[in-house]
Design an enzyme around this catalytic site. Structure first.
Site, PDB file in Angstrom:
ATOM      1  N   CYS A  78       0.760  -1.172  -0.059  1.00 44.79           N
ATOM      2  CA  CYS A  78       0.075   0.090  -0.157  1.00 44.79           C
ATOM      3  C   CYS A  78       0.839   1.037   0.062  1.00 44.79           C
ATOM      4  O   CYS A  78       1.623   1.516  -0.900  1.00 44.79           O
ATOM      5  CB  CYS A  78      -1.181  -0.149   1.093  1.00 44.79           C
ATOM      6  SG  CYS A  78      -2.430   1.193   0.826  1.00 44.79           S
ATOM      7  N   HIS A 169      -3.055  -4.526   1.272  1.00 48.56           N
ATOM      8  CA  HIS A 169      -2.750  -5.023   2.421  1.00 48.56           C
ATOM      9  C   HIS A 169      -2.822  -6.556   2.580  1.00 48.56           C
ATOM     10  O   HIS A 169      -4.028  -7.076   3.137  1.00 48.56           O
ATOM     11  CB  HIS A 169      -3.361  -4.440   3.638  1.00 48.56           C
ATOM     12  CG  HIS A 169      -3.328  -2.944   3.647  1.00 48.56           C
ATOM     13  ND1 HIS A 169      -2.528  -2.418   4.483  1.00 48.56           N
ATOM     14  CD2 HIS A 169      -4.285  -1.787   3.241  1.00 48.56           C
ATOM     15  CE1 HIS A 169      -2.356  -1.047   4.301  1.00 48.56           C
ATOM     16  NE2 HIS A 169      -3.461  -0.795   3.598  1.00 48.56           N
ATOM     17  N   GLU A 171      -1.305  -8.338   4.902  1.00 49.94           N
ATOM     18  CA  GLU A 171      -1.117  -8.779   6.368  1.00 49.94           C
ATOM     19  C   GLU A 171      -2.547  -8.438   6.904  1.00 49.94           C
ATOM     20  O   GLU A 171      -2.576  -8.823   8.216  1.00 49.94           O
ATOM     21  CB  GLU A 171      -0.175  -7.662   7.022  1.00 49.94           C
ATOM     22  CG  GLU A 171      -0.676  -6.206   7.086  1.00 49.94           C
ATOM     23  CD  GLU A 171      -0.836  -5.183   6.035  1.00 49.94           C
ATOM     24  OE1 GLU A 171      -0.858  -3.980   6.322  1.00 49.94           O
ATOM     25  OE2 GLU A 171      -0.437  -5.719   4.813  1.00 49.94           O
TER      26      GLU A 171
END
Length: 190
Positions: A78, A169, A171
């Site tokens: 990002c 993202h 994660e």
């Protein structure tokens, strides 16, 4: 294998969790000197202008450039993608200028336009769960850059040698496949 996560902004703990889930040792990076002990570095999301200012203030700009110039793997997610790009649409100056690509900030709209989707990613054998939050996109890539994924015809993941960039993202999901891919890149770079 030690993988650092730049801890200036972003989902640091979430990246650490996924690094460790795929067999790496996650390191929270708060000082530029820590880079010397790492095999790879993740620059997480946040706000790219703020991250750039903090990197300058705390001596990370040259340290990360040196790290990358040693052939060590760097993964920008990002805002981290924006930080590693060599061109940012509408701005005269890039932050790190590592990866041969032009990026556009907030290309997928405002916070309320955030979304999740499954994406095919070249080199990963199943779709990757991706979270887009005020995400950038990659407008153009240079000759040495491999496009790894697109969403609606827009480039959202790319690789240039030891550099990896994702608009999304990874994660913020339980899908560790992008982190596993990054660890494989680190092994290749050794």
């Amino acid at each position: 294998m030690k993988v650092g996560v730049l801890a200036l902004q972003g989902a640091v703990a979430e990246h650490i969790r996924l690094i460790e889930a795929v067999g790496g040792e996650g390191v929270v990076v708060k000082r530029a000197e820590q880079l010397a002990e790492l095999d790879g570095l993740i620059i997480p999301g946040g706000e790219s202008t703020t991250i750039g200012k903090l990197m300058r203030r705390y001596g990370f700009i040259e340290a990360i450039r040196d790290f990358s110039n040693q052939g060590k793997a760097v993964f920008g997610t990002c805002a981290g993608l924006i930080v590693i790009a060599d061109k940012i649409a509408g701005q005269e100056e890039a932050h790190l200028g590592l990866m041969d690509m032009t990026v556009q900030r907030n290309a997928f709209g405002r916070q309320r336009e955030s979304f999740e989707t499954d994406l095919p990613v070249k080199g990963i054998d199943r779709p990757v769960r991706a979270v887009f939050i005020r995400a950038p996109l990659i407008d153009q890539v240079g000759n040495g850059v491999d496009v790894l994924s697109e969403y609606n015809g827009q480039i959202v993941a790319a690789r240039q040698g030891h550099l990896l960039a994702a608009s999304f993202h990874p994660e913020l999901t339980d899908d560790s496949s992008m982190h596993a891919y990054f660890l494989d890149m680190i092994r290749e770079a050794r």
